[in-house]
Design a protein around this motif. Structure first.
Motif, mmCIF file in Angstrom:
data_model
loop_
_atom_site.group_PDB
_atom_site.id
_atom_site.type_symbol
_atom_site.label_atom_id
_atom_site.label_comp_id
_atom_site.label_asym_id
_atom_site.label_seq_id
_atom_site.Cartn_x
_atom_site.Cartn_y
_atom_site.Cartn_z
ATOM 1 N N ASP A 579 0.837 -1.203 0.000
ATOM 2 C CA ASP A 579 0.000 0.000 0.000
ATOM 3 C C ASP A 579 0.871 1.252 0.000
ATOM 4 N N TRP A 580 1.428 1.560 -1.163
ATOM 5 C CA TRP A 580 2.269 2.742 -1.312
ATOM 6 C C TRP A 580 1.446 3.941 -1.778
ATOM 7 N N ASP A 581 2.004 5.135 -1.646
ATOM 8 C CA ASP A 581 1.560 6.215 -2.516
ATOM 9 C C ASP A 581 1.864 5.761 -3.947
ATOM 10 N N TYR A 582 1.078 6.211 -4.915
ATOM 11 C CA TYR A 582 1.178 5.640 -6.254
ATOM 12 C C TYR A 582 2.232 6.298 -7.138
ATOM 13 N N GLY A 583 3.024 7.199 -6.593
ATOM 14 C CA GLY A 583 4.260 7.595 -7.247
ATOM 15 C C GLY A 583 4.177 8.700 -8.274
ATOM 16 N N TYR A 584 3.060 9.420 -8.356
ATOM 17 C CA TYR A 584 2.969 10.473 -9.372
ATOM 18 C C TYR A 584 3.805 11.695 -9.006
ATOM 19 N N ARG A 585 3.887 12.009 -7.715
ATOM 20 C CA ARG A 585 4.781 13.094 -7.296
ATOM 21 C C ARG A 585 6.244 12.733 -7.570
ATOM 22 N N SER A 586 6.626 11.528 -7.152
ATOM 23 C CA SER A 586 8.026 11.136 -7.317
ATOM 24 C C SER A 586 8.428 11.098 -8.782
ATOM 25 N N GLN A 587 7.527 10.615 -9.632
ATOM 26 C CA GLN A 587 7.868 10.518 -11.047
ATOM 27 C C GLN A 587 7.986 11.905 -11.665
ATOM 28 N N ARG A 588 7.156 12.840 -11.254
ATOM 29 C CA ARG A 588 7.262 14.211 -11.763
ATOM 30 C C ARG A 588 8.597 14.835 -11.347
ATOM 31 N N ILE A 589 9.016 14.595 -10.108
ATOM 32 C CA ILE A 589 10.314 15.115 -9.659
ATOM 33 C C ILE A 589 11.434 14.508 -10.491
ATOM 34 N N ARG A 590 11.365 13.196 -10.721
ATOM 35 C CA ARG A 590 12.375 12.528 -11.545
ATOM 36 C C ARG A 590 12.408 13.119 -12.958
ATOM 37 N N THR A 591 11.224 13.370 -13.515
ATOM 38 C CA THR A 591 11.160 13.939 -14.861
ATOM 39 C C THR A 591 11.798 15.316 -14.912
ATOM 40 N N LEU A 592 11.474 16.149 -13.938
ATOM 41 C CA LEU A 592 12.034 17.504 -13.908
ATOM 42 C C LEU A 592 13.543 17.478 -13.727
ATOM 43 N N LEU A 593 14.037 16.595 -12.874
ATOM 44 C CA LEU A 593 15.477 16.493 -12.681
ATOM 45 C C LEU A 593 16.167 15.983 -13.948
ATOM 46 N N THR A 594 15.582 14.968 -14.576
ATOM 47 C CA THR A 594 16.168 14.415 -15.794
ATOM 48 C C THR A 594 16.239 15.467 -16.888
ATOM 49 N N GLU A 595 15.148 16.229 -17.052
ATOM 50 C CA GLU A 595 15.136 17.285 -18.069
ATOM 51 C C GLU A 595 16.180 18.357 -17.760
ATOM 52 N N ARG A 596 16.324 18.697 -16.485
ATOM 53 C CA ARG A 596 17.299 19.718 -16.113
ATOM 54 C C ARG A 596 18.730 19.235 -16.373
ATOM 55 N N LEU A 597 19.025 18.014 -15.995
ATOM 56 C CA LEU A 597 20.379 17.503 -16.201
ATOM 57 C C LEU A 597 20.710 17.389 -17.683
ATOM 58 N N ALA A 598 19.684 17.106 -18.499
ATOM 59 C CA ALA A 598 19.907 16.952 -19.940
ATOM 60 C C ALA A 598 20.320 18.259 -20.598
ATOM 61 N N THR A 599 19.989 19.393 -19.994
ATOM 62 C CA THR A 599 20.376 20.687 -20.569
ATOM 63 C C THR A 599 21.857 20.970 -20.406
ATOM 64 N N GLY A 600 22.498 20.295 -19.458
ATOM 65 C CA GLY A 600 23.900 20.574 -19.177
ATOM 66 C C GLY A 600 24.118 21.767 -18.276
ATOM 67 N N GLU A 601 23.046 22.483 -17.955
ATOM 68 C CA GLU A 601 23.162 23.621 -17.048
ATOM 69 C C GLU A 601 23.245 23.124 -15.608
ATOM 70 N N PRO A 602 24.092 23.721 -14.774
ATOM 71 C CA PRO A 602 24.220 23.257 -13.383
ATOM 72 C C PRO A 602 22.951 23.528 -12.587
ATOM 73 N N VAL A 603 22.637 22.619 -11.687
ATOM 74 C CA VAL A 603 21.459 22.741 -10.836
ATOM 75 C C VAL A 603 21.797 23.666 -9.663
ATOM 76 N N THR A 604 20.885 24.558 -9.340
ATOM 77 C CA THR A 604 21.090 25.532 -8.271
ATOM 78 C C THR A 604 20.085 25.318 -7.147
#
Length: 871
Positions: A579-604
């Motif tokens: 009985d987990w949370d169904y992971g939509y928040r976590s997946q959105r965070i992963r997506t945003l991080l992946t997109e940010r890292l793909a730009t090559g710009e440093p994360v602040t």
């Protein structure tokens, strides 16, 4: 105490509120207002009397040396001492200055003594009965002998500091709440703080963060209406690991033992058994939720490797999602040894709980950590066959233990309670004096047909969580975190961490029951359904070894995200829960991080804070395409649907489309499911229901779409969705006006923290406004990264749980970190720091979080010196 060369805390602006036991003050509060609010001078005197002295010099008995307390512009204290005992003694004193009523309220709740504080009140008495039945205080007393001597020393020093503050103070000098309560009941001076009061608080944390008990009861009660296990399980779908990634992959975990969902021989149909479970639900619901309850309670936490960041060192973010209250759950504080040594090892800052020494979440000079609820299944309901003073057990009997409790009621008669406990735990269906259940359907060979309900819960065994919290403050690396995790038994919390020397990682802690697989019957034996108490095969078989708990260090992708999703893929590693949370928040965070890292710009740091405020709506991503495909012929009814055509699917507070979509979602749940569910089990609309509907959208003729309240018609998906859109348009026309373009999500979705005792509508308006802040419009929603949850089963769209704080830690420059609290750091309604962070919190803003000695001194606006007694 020296004469005050001391400046008092500044005068207020606003206030705050919470959802717990309310006290009915209608008549006496009017009298109080007439007596005290007759003049503006009277108001100022009464409200300002408890404000703390925050500068100058004060004597604190028991200190070995001087202690300095600086406060930043938001009243956050940084305490510097030469010994650990002086540090915690000063923390107790300063916390009592700012938040003693909150501490006193909590200890009355956790000891089952709320009626002693608030007087005759039905909700207070119900809460006392349940908590006395659980025996939180008794378990805390046992923990005193279990924790390390250094932990006992810290708890005692903290208590001594609290008691030094209380000494010789009238209740009206401690908190304005005592003045208000005193108008209704006799209000004696508060008792001295006992170190066990702090340990008992840990039981409240464990209760509100306990895992799947709501879903376990919900499955059984839903079956009473649905009468089909397979259909029930459609409403509790498996975690969608093909859509939303667990915290760890199978490769990170290693191929651990798999756990099958074996079945019992227990038939859970029948009104009698459902009545037993319903009575257990009502009894358990009587317990006040001090940090929050329900599906909105969770958290986001993630860390990014320094190879992707601007500072070249890791970044860590955390924002625990808890119930909203006034004051908020967290007290910000810095704790510093003047010289860090083995004898005085603390240099830590972060978020503490008033009533407990140390900090719960934060960072030291070497390591930062965040916590999110693991959600492990640590509770089980056992159906007990009771025969006089024994229960049936493996063909024989086992004795029932009795414990007599006396609940004292302020201004009323004491209430005696006979607490009964089986081998599994307390009989919770006793609490409301509910008779044993008759004629419950059971498996062949079961001992009769009459059962009561007992609760097994890991927190009812003494543990070492207090050791863990203090040890976390001095952790430096992954090995230290693993050692802490072995002690952090309840509540089970995911630990995400990052170190100054460049590591990021994840560690799962917790005392997790091991359940055997029992074959035969219609439902699993994995803890998702109630269990037969008469057969020891269903008993817990010990606990998962801490060394087997999932962990990772420096994952290859360069970040780790823990946001209440599944920890590991199904069948990998130890069984924690289904009985987990169904992971939509976590997946959105992963997506945003992946997109940010793909730009090559440093994360602040700013990038991390921006992710925390992300309001992309996964419900809209799932439903809007289908909603837009359906025709609505009437031009008026069509106005709401038109809002969706150009919507960016972001639930910002100023979005008209977000308001309309929320009304559509609420109505879909009502039309599709209310006719099939028990009256008090309407869908709350959380991530579970998002997953349920996501799977049904591709099945237009599913029986769930049919509205059984229209017997002459069999509806499908399109009829229900169209009806929901039309109905939502008309509902919002009544609530927000005829022009759909003028609607705003923030008109419906407001954050209104309430005081635990003085939050009721029965208070006169002037008094209510003084202790409860004005509601603020917010964006976000359930299963959104900006997790301002709301309950679709109620008429309101108001926030029920939310980020209780937000922090971002830069391990490359700790002074560049940021934080914000829900309301403010003070518990005094007259303090400017009661709600001075609330508006910033509501708009996603944060404040600087200095850490080094030079930075905290440069930021200080008040300086207080605590001196040893000369006696």
């Amino acid at each position: 105490m020296l004469p005050p060369r001391a400046q008092t805390d500044k005068y207020p602006r606003n206030v705050s509120r919470l959802r717990l036991v309310r006290v009915a003050f209608a008549t006496v509060a009017v009298v109080l207002v007439l007596a005290l609010v007759a003049t503006a001078v009277g108001v100022v005197v009464v409200l300002r009397r408890p404000l703390p002295e925050v500068s100058g010099e004060l004597t604190l008995p028991g200190l070995e040396g001087e202690v300095t307390v600086t406060r930043d512009p938001r009243g956050v204290p940084t305490i510097t001492a030469s010994t650990s005992e002086d540090l915690f003694r000063a923390q107790g004193y300063v916390t009592a200055q700012d938040r003693f009523f909150e501490m006193d309220y909590r200890r009355h709740v956790t000891a089952g003594r709320l009626s002693e504080l608030v007087g005759e009140n039905e909700d207070a008495l119900a809460a006392d009965k349940v908590i006395r039945t659980f025996g939180w205080r008794h378990v805390a007393e046992q923990e005193w002998d279990v924790v390390e001597q250094s932990t006992r020393d810290a708890l005692q020093a903290y208590a001594d500091g609290v008691n030094a503050y209380l000494a010789d103070r009238d209740p009206s000098q401690i908190a304005v709440e005592y003045t208000v309560l005193g108008a209704r009941t006799s209000t004696p001076a508060p008792e001295k703080w006992d170190p066990v009061d702090s340990l008992a608080w840990l039981k409240a944390l464990a209760w509100d963060l306990r895992g799947n008990y709501d879903r376990e009861l919900a499955r059984a009660r839903t079956f009473a209406s649905v009468q089909d296990v397979a259909r029930v399980e459609q409403l509790f779908p498996a975690y969608p690991q093909d859509v939303n990634q667990p915290i760890l992959s199978a490769e990170q975990v290693g191929q651990g033992a798999t756990t099958t969902a074996a079945t019992t021989g227990l038939d859970l149909a029948g009104d009698d058994l459902q009545a037993a479970l319903a009575s257990a639900q009502r009894a358990l619901d009587a317990v006040p939720h001090l940090v929050g309850d329900g599906e909105g309670v969770g958290s986001n936490s993630w860390a990014v490797s320094g190879r992707y960041t601007e500072s070249g060192a890791p970044l860590l973010a955390n924002d625990p999602h808890l119930g909203i209250s006034a004051p908020g759950i967290w007290a910000q504080v810095g704790l510093r040894c003047a010289e860090v040594t083995a004898e005085c090892p603390y240099d830590v800052t972060g978020f503490a709980n008033a009533g407990m020494p140390g900090v719960v979440i934060g960072h030291n000079a070497d390591l930062a950590w965040g916590l999110t609820n693991l959600g492990a299944d640590v509770t089980d309901f056992f159906l007990e066959k009771v025969d006089d003073d024994v229960t049936v057990r493996d063909g024989g009997t086992a004795p029932i233990r009795h414990r007599r409790e006396v609940i004292h009621v302020n201004g009323g008669r004491s209430v005696e309670l006979d607490v009964r406990e089986t081998v599994h735990g307390p009989i919770v269906s006793d609490v409301l004096d509910v008779d044993a259940v008759e004629d419950a359907p059971v498996p062949d060979g079961a001992p009769g047909r009459q059962f009561e309900v007992a609760l097994a819960w890991t927190a009812l065994q003494p543990g070492r969580t207090a050791d863990a919290l203090l040890a976390m403050a001095t952790a430096r690396d992954a090995d230290d975190v693993a050692a802490v995790a072995a002690l952090l038994e309840v509540p089970a919390q995911n630990i995400v961490f990052a170190t100054v020397d460049g590591h990021i990682g994840y560690q799962a802690p917790g005392r997790i029951p091991v359940r055997t697989s029992v074959l035969g019957g219609p439902v699993p034996s994995d803890g998702t359904w109630p269990r037969p108490g008469w057969d020891s095969a269903y008993d817990w078989q010990g606990f998962v070894d801490p060394t087997d708990m999932p962990r990772t260090l420096d994952p290859a992708e360069g970040f780790v995200v823990a946001a209440n999703q599944a920890v590991t893929p199904s069948g990998v590693g130890p069984f924690l829960t289904d009985d987990w949370d169904y992971g939509y928040r976590s997946q959105r965070i992963r997506t945003l991080l992946t997109e940010r890292l793909a730009t090559g710009e440093p994360v602040t740091v700013a990038d991390m804070a921006e992710i925390q405020s992300d309001q992309r709506n996964p419900y809209a991503d799932m439903l809007v395409p289908t909603l837009l495909s359906l025709p609505i012929e009437d031009e008026f009814d069509d106005d709401g649907q038109e809002l969706l055509r150009d919507w960016d699917r972001v639930s910002s507070s100023d979005s008209a489309a977000a308001a309309y979509f929320a009304a559509v979602w609420k109505t879909i749940l009502t039309l599709a499911f209310d006719d099939d569910l028990p009256d008090d089990a309407s869908p709350a609309g959380d991530s579970r229901w998002l997953e349920v509907v996501r799977r049904l959208v591709d099945d237009p003729s599913s029986p769930w779409w049919d509205d059984r309240s229209t017997p002459a018609v069999v509806e499908g998906r399109d009829e229900i969705l169209t009806r929901a859109m039309v109905s939502a348009r008309r509902q919002l026309t009544t609530q927000l006006g005829r022009d759909a373009e003028d609607w705003r999500w923030g008109m419906l979705h407001v954050a209104a923290p309430e005081h635990p005792v003085l939050g009721g509508e029965s208070l006169p308006g002037v008094l209510r406004r003084l202790v409860n802040p004005s509601p603020l419009s917010v964006g976000g929603g359930s299963a959104i990264v900006d997790a301002t949850a709301w309950d679709a089963s109620t008429p309101s769209y108001a926030v029920t749980a939310a980020p209780s704080m937000r922090m971002v830690v830069d391990l490359g420059d700790l002074d560049s970190s940021t934080w914000v609290n829900l309301t403010g750091t003070s518990g005094h309604p007259a303090s400017v720091h009661y709600t001075d962070q609330f508006k910033a919190w509501a708009t996603g803003e944060t404040f600087p979080w200095p850490f080094t000695q030079a930075a905290t001194e440069a930021d200080a606006t008040d300086h207080l010196t605590l001196l040893p007694s000369t006696d």
